[in-house]
Motif scaffolding. Sequence first.
Motif, mmCIF file in Angstrom:
data_model
loop_
_atom_site.group_PDB
_atom_site.id
_atom_site.type_symbol
_atom_site.label_atom_id
_atom_site.label_comp_id
_atom_site.label_asym_id
_atom_site.label_seq_id
_atom_site.Cartn_x
_atom_site.Cartn_y
_atom_site.Cartn_z
ATOM 1 N N SER A 22 0.837 -1.202 0.000
ATOM 2 C CA SER A 22 0.000 0.000 0.000
ATOM 3 C C SER A 22 0.874 1.255 0.000
ATOM 4 C CB SER A 22 -0.930 -0.007 1.217
ATOM 5 O OG SER A 22 -0.175 -0.082 2.426
ATOM 6 N N LYS A 25 1.799 1.972 -3.583
ATOM 7 C CA LYS A 25 0.644 2.415 -4.366
ATOM 8 C C LYS A 25 0.249 3.848 -4.031
ATOM 9 C CE LYS A 25 -1.093 -2.277 -5.009
ATOM 10 N NZ LYS A 25 -2.164 -3.269 -4.710
ATOM 11 N N ALA A 26 0.412 4.240 -2.794
ATOM 12 C CA ALA A 26 0.136 5.628 -2.414
ATOM 13 C C ALA A 26 1.182 6.558 -3.023
ATOM 14 C CB ALA A 26 0.134 5.759 -0.894
ATOM 15 N N ASN A 29 0.594 7.119 -6.816
ATOM 16 C CA ASN A 29 -0.705 7.671 -7.192
ATOM 17 C C ASN A 29 -0.529 9.073 -7.774
ATOM 18 O OD1 ASN A 29 -3.423 9.179 -6.543
ATOM 19 N ND2 ASN A 29 -3.874 6.996 -6.429
ATOM 20 N N SER A 31 -2.129 11.645 -7.349
ATOM 21 C CA SER A 31 -2.389 12.724 -6.390
ATOM 22 C C SER A 31 -1.160 13.060 -5.548
ATOM 23 C CB SER A 31 -3.551 12.351 -5.457
ATOM 24 O OG SER A 31 -3.218 11.207 -4.687
ATOM 25 N N CYS A 32 -0.155 12.194 -5.575
ATOM 26 C CA CYS A 32 1.064 12.427 -4.790
ATOM 27 C C CYS A 32 1.910 13.483 -5.490
ATOM 28 C CB CYS A 32 1.853 11.125 -4.645
ATOM 29 S SG CYS A 32 3.368 11.294 -3.669
#
Length: 206
Positions: A22, A25-26, A29, A31-32
Motif C-alpha cells: 500500500s 501504491k500511495a 498515485n 495525487s502524490c
Amino acid sequence: FSNNQWALEQEIPPGQGPTESSFYKALVNVSCRGTCMMMDENVTPLRRSWCLFELLQTFGLKSNRQDRFQGLLFLTPSGVLNSGQGSMDTALRIGQELATLRLEDATASNPNDKRLIDDEVQARPGGFAAINQKLKGEIKDVLATLTDNFNTDLRDLTLRLQGEAGENQEDEVVRIGSVLVSTQDQEDEGENQVDVRGSAVSPLAM
C-alpha cells in the motif's frame, strides 16, 4: 501511507515484492506531489531499506512524470532545505554524511525486506552506483540553493546596515554643521560689536 511493519504479510501479499505494498501504491498515485523525508544530521532515514525503496521510486517518478511532482524534499526542524530554508550548518552536516553514505549498506529489521529492496535497486540501470550518485546530486543542488539564499540575505542585510550608517553620518554632519554655523554667527556678532564700540571712541572718528 506507511506500511505496518508489524504485519507486513498483510501489506505485501505472499510471494510479491514491495511494489505490491500500500505504501508503494500511495507513492505512485497521481495525487502524490512529492516525497518529504524528515532528515537529521546523521541522515538516519537513508540508512533504512524501506526509505531507500521510497527514494528509488521518487527518483523514478521525478524522471517520468511531467506534472507538478516535486521529487524529493529534505525536511529539517528549521525548514525545507530545497526551498532554501533551514540551517546551513545542518545542510552541510547532511552533505558531509551523504558524501560517504552507501545506500547498499541500508538495513531492515526483516532480512527478506532488504533482499527484495536491494533487488529492486539492482534491477534499475546503474544499480546502487547510479542511485548513490543521484542522491549526492540532490543534496548538491540543495546546498547551492541555500548558498544563493544566504548570499542574498547577507547582501540585503549589508545594504541595510550601510544605509542606516549613512543616515546616522548625515545626521551627525547636519548636527556638527549646525554647531559650526551657530559658532560662526556668534563670532560674527562679536566682531560687529567690537567694531561699533571702536568707532564710538576712536580719536580718528572724532
